[in-house]
Every structure is written in structure tokens, then in C-alpha cells.
Design an enzyme around this catalytic site. Sequence first.
Site, PDB file in Angstrom:
ATOM      1  N   HIS A  85     -14.213 -36.408 -18.949  1.00  0.00           N
ATOM      2  CA  HIS A  85     -15.366 -37.032 -18.268  1.00  0.00           C
ATOM      3  C   HIS A  85     -15.103 -38.533 -18.125  1.00  0.00           C
ATOM      4  O   HIS A  85     -15.301 -39.117 -17.064  1.00  0.00           O
ATOM      5  CB  HIS A  85     -16.639 -36.761 -19.088  1.00  0.00           C
ATOM      6  CG  HIS A  85     -17.794 -37.666 -18.734  1.00  0.00           C
ATOM      7  ND1 HIS A  85     -17.853 -38.990 -19.116  1.00  0.00           N
ATOM      8  CD2 HIS A  85     -18.917 -37.449 -18.006  1.00  0.00           C
ATOM      9  CE1 HIS A  85     -18.960 -39.542 -18.653  1.00  0.00           C
ATOM     10  NE2 HIS A  85     -19.627 -38.623 -17.978  1.00  0.00           N
ATOM     11  N   GLY A  93     -23.958 -41.138 -21.343  1.00  0.00           N
ATOM     12  CA  GLY A  93     -25.156 -41.671 -20.696  1.00  0.00           C
ATOM     13  C   GLY A  93     -25.533 -43.041 -21.216  1.00  0.00           C
ATOM     14  O   GLY A  93     -26.538 -43.612 -20.811  1.00  0.00           O
ATOM     15  N   GLU A  98     -14.613 -40.898 -14.970  1.00  0.00           N
ATOM     16  CA  GLU A  98     -15.426 -42.130 -14.868  1.00  0.00           C
ATOM     17  C   GLU A  98     -14.527 -43.316 -14.475  1.00  0.00           C
ATOM     18  O   GLU A  98     -14.876 -44.120 -13.604  1.00  0.00           O
ATOM     19  CB  GLU A  98     -16.092 -42.359 -16.233  1.00  0.00           C
ATOM     20  CG  GLU A  98     -16.851 -43.639 -16.438  1.00  0.00           C
ATOM     21  CD  GLU A  98     -17.366 -43.740 -17.888  1.00  0.00           C
ATOM     22  OE1 GLU A  98     -18.083 -42.830 -18.346  1.00  0.00           O
ATOM     23  OE2 GLU A  98     -17.039 -44.735 -18.583  1.00  0.00           O
TER      24      GLU A  98
HETATM   25  C1  6PG Z   1     -20.495 -42.548 -21.384  1.00  0.00           C
HETATM   26  C2  6PG Z   1     -19.466 -43.632 -21.350  1.00  0.00           C
HETATM   27  C3  6PG Z   1     -19.322 -44.244 -22.719  1.00  0.00           C
HETATM   28  C4  6PG Z   1     -18.636 -45.585 -22.732  1.00  0.00           C
HETATM   29  C5  6PG Z   1     -17.185 -45.527 -22.351  1.00  0.00           C
HETATM   30  C6  6PG Z   1     -16.682 -46.875 -21.917  1.00  0.00           C
HETATM   31  O1  6PG Z   1     -20.136 -41.452 -20.984  1.00  0.00           O
HETATM   32  O2  6PG Z   1     -21.629 -42.808 -21.758  1.00  0.00           O
HETATM   33  O3  6PG Z   1     -18.252 -43.123 -20.946  1.00  0.00           O
HETATM   34  O4  6PG Z   1     -18.730 -43.289 -23.545  1.00  0.00           O
HETATM   35  O5  6PG Z   1     -19.339 -46.449 -21.908  1.00  0.00           O
HETATM   36  O6  6PG Z   1     -16.464 -45.112 -23.464  1.00  0.00           O
HETATM   37  O7  6PG Z   1     -15.319 -46.770 -21.870  1.00  0.00           O
HETATM   38  P1  6PG Z   1     -14.344 -47.978 -21.702  1.00  0.00           P
HETATM   39  O8  6PG Z   1     -14.791 -49.077 -22.620  1.00  0.00           O
HETATM   40  O9  6PG Z   1     -13.029 -47.423 -22.072  1.00  0.00           O
HETATM   41  O10 6PG Z   1     -14.479 -48.374 -20.265  1.00  0.00           O
END
Ligand code: 6PG
Length: 485
Positions: free
Chosen positions: A185, A129, A189
Site C-alpha cells: 500500500h 489513514g 502511495e
Molecule cells: C498511511 C501512511 C503512513 C505514513 C507513511 C509515510 O498509510 O497512513 O502510509 O503509514 O504516512 O509511512 O511514509 P514515508 O515517511 O516513508 O513517506
Amino acid sequence: QQAEIGVTGLAVMGRNLARNFARHGHVVAIHNRTFAKTQALLDEAGDEGTFLASESLEDFVASLAKPRKVIIMVKAGPGTDAVIDELVPLLEEGDIVVDAGNAHFPDTIRRENALAEHGLHFVGSGVSGGEEGALNGPSIMPGGSRTSYESLGPLLEDISAKVDGVPCCTYIGPDGAGHFVKMVHNGIEYADMQLIAEAYDLIHRGTGKSPAEIAEIFTEWNKGELESFLIEITATVLAQTDATTGQALVDVVLDQAEQKGTGRWTVQNALDLGVPITGIAEATFARALSGSVPQREAARGVLPAGTVEWHRPTSADDADAFVEDVRRALYASKVVAYSQGFDQIAAASTEYGWDIDRGAMARIWRGGCIIRARFLNRITEAYERDQHLPLLIADDFFVGVIDECLEAWRRVVSGAALNGIPTPAFSSSLAYYDGVRADHLPAALIQGLRDFFGAHTYRRVDREGTFHVEWSGDRSETAVGGDFK
Ligand code: 6PG
């Protein structure tokens, strides 16, 4: 007074988690390697609740009620081990150490084993989040021992996001299960973001609409079945104008997507487990391609386009119909990406003995996390109907969704190919869909070839056993293996 929970590592995520606990009335112990960050938290948010600040790790640990619950929120990697090494001698049997960073699940398994030897509970927990979620309610995916969840769970559920009053936090499973689920997750994403980017590119190049105009389309989409955090923020990012040039921000941002590693881990693990997560893999490779600077320079203006003109939208009505096609292609591809991610969770759950409830995963992803979306309710319902559902897209509801999208999806993917617009995630998801539903796959030919050059044998559709053809001899077939009853 002693603290119910402690947070060490007060960069933005740790700081916001600590504030979230405090705002919910929990006494929070706080610690950071350099005291300046701790002081800043006290100065800026000290009135939000009760913080017990310590300069040393010893005082921090001493300020915690037993069994102590310590959340480590540092950059994943060696930093986590360093904090654990310092903490362990200060803790006592039964204490709980939570790693809330984006750790790789094999590291979590290793750390859990190591801490268990000291009688400590180690909880590898996914937290999703971003900064905003950490402060106002993240989705939380804790692994580790069930015992640890008894005292830790209520605290985490209290600060998590809620959807229809249900916390977006549940016990996931032993050792690495929590971080594994968070990893998947993130893989989803990646797929979701790649699909959105492809949809944007198709509309932009297919209709000539500006980023601001496309922002409005995403705002509309967000009112329907695609409603989700990522669709919502896409509208905001596309509508953003660059202050220095007056152009759309998206036109001045360098087109090289970076990554911290969770998508890559998801794909690596899928290869190990033999699970086809094509959408996530293509999304990860698309980021790699975008960053392949020498290759892109070598290709630019050199590789011919060879495009075949197809019916491009000319009238406004045509453009609207095209946009609707893209929306449907996006929805269908998105469903495939989730289905593949859930397959990976199922395979890992069996392989590593985690017993993960996929319906519960969809439930805790409805709020707080980056992939939160309206249709996750539908995924939970599908797993409630059948908790062993072998394929999410074969659930009645999703069959219906894809059926409505299918023609549009095919038009979009073929149109993109004819016009030289890369849509790796849209195309690979459609290829997966057609592959998984096929009566017969050309894998039979691959088996024949393997038998030819390596005597690797094959099985038959009409008889049990394994067989081999004497390719270099008389080409007769012999039964070689035991039978496969
Ligand atoms: C979350 C996001 C967080 C982070 C990612 C970005 O669930 O809040 O996924 O964990 O923004 O790790 O990942 P990248 O830098 O690999 O795009």
C-alpha cells in the site's frame, strides 16, 4: 469493569485509535511509557468514552478482559521488541498482541513465531489513514492467525472506515501478510505521489500556470475518474500560501523528499520476488535523487539541457488540451502502478503461502487509507470477474481506460523528454506497458550474450530443451539440458 481492548503507546496514532474505540462504545485500557501522555489523553478526550488508564504495564494488562487484546502502537523497530518483551511474561495463553505500527513483514513473521511458542497470538496489522484516519476510521490490514481474527476482527471492523456500509478491514492472511500488504500500500502511495508531482511539474513548466491555478485543476480532476484522497489534498497543498513570504508554500519547501522506509522495503522485496514494480521503484529512486545533494550540486548548471523545442501550449485552448493529456497520462500510469503492486501481492501470496484475496484488498483500500480512490471499486470488480487475473491492466475495463489514455500518455512522455522535464514514473510506466504487451522482447539478445560469455544456455522458440553455441569453437549449436516439458 474490564476493558475489551488496550492500547499501549499513546503518541498521536495510538491516542487516536484509543479514542476511536472509546467513541464506538468500547471500554479501552490505555498505557504509555510515560504517564504524562496518558494523562493528556484523559484530560483532553476523557469524556469521549470509557478509558481505563494505568501507569504500569502490569496494571494495564490486569485491566483487560480475557482473552486480552493489546494493541502496540509504537515507532516500528527495536521499540516494538522492547514492548513485546515486557508484555509477554504478563500475558496468558490465548491472549492477542497486535502490532499496528509500520513493521517490516520479516520482523512480523519472527515475532509471530516467537509469541506462538508462548501460546500467544501475534497480529501484525497495517493501519492506514494517518492521524485523522486513526480517529475517524482507518483502513486496517490485520494478519496473524484466523482464530485471533474471530474475536479481534469485529472490534477492528467496528472502528474502521466504511464504504457503502462495508468495513475497510478484513483478515489478510497468516503471520506477515497484513504488514506485507500495508507495505505494498505504501509503495503504491509513493508511486501515486510521484505521479502527482510529475503531473504538477509538467503543467507548471509546460504552461506557466501558478500553483494556485494548478490547485484548481486538481480540484476539477477530483470530480472525475481520478477522484481520490491524494488528488484532493494536492489541491489543498498547492493552494497554500506561505505566511512569511507570501509565496506559494510549494515554492518555499525544500525539494528533498524524505522517507521512513516502507517504499524501500517494497522495492527490495520486489527484487527478491522478481516482480517488476517499475512505478514504485522509480518513485522511490526519485525521492533518493531529490535528496542526493552533492550530486545535484555537481550537476546543476554543468550538465547541458540539450532540449528540443516541441509544440508548447501557446493558446489557452492548447493549454487546456495539454492539461487533459497530463490527466490521461496520470490515470494510465496510476493504473499501471496499482497493477504492479497487485502483482507483487500475488507473487508474495504464493511464495509465502498467504492466500491473499486481491479483490478484498482493493475493497478495504476504498476508504480510510491514503491511497483511497474511486477507481479501487473497479479493481475489486476486476478480481471478482476473475480472482486469478494474471494482469490487472489486461482486464477489459482497464484495457478500455488505457486505450483512452494511450495517445495522450505518449505525447506527454515524449514531450517531457524533448523538454528536459524528468518524468521517471510516467516514462517507466509507459515503458512497462509497452514491454508487457510486446510480441517479442530483446531479452532474446540478452540470452545470446549470456550464452556467449558464460555458457549460460538459452531456450528456443521452436524446440524444447536448453541450448548452447560453441562460441569459441566452430559456433555450432548443441542441446545441453533436459527438456522442459
Ligand atoms: C498511511 C501512511 C503512513 C505514513 C507513511 C509515510 O498509510 O497512513 O502510509 O503509514 O504516512 O509511512 O511514509 P514515508 O515517511 O516513508 O513517506
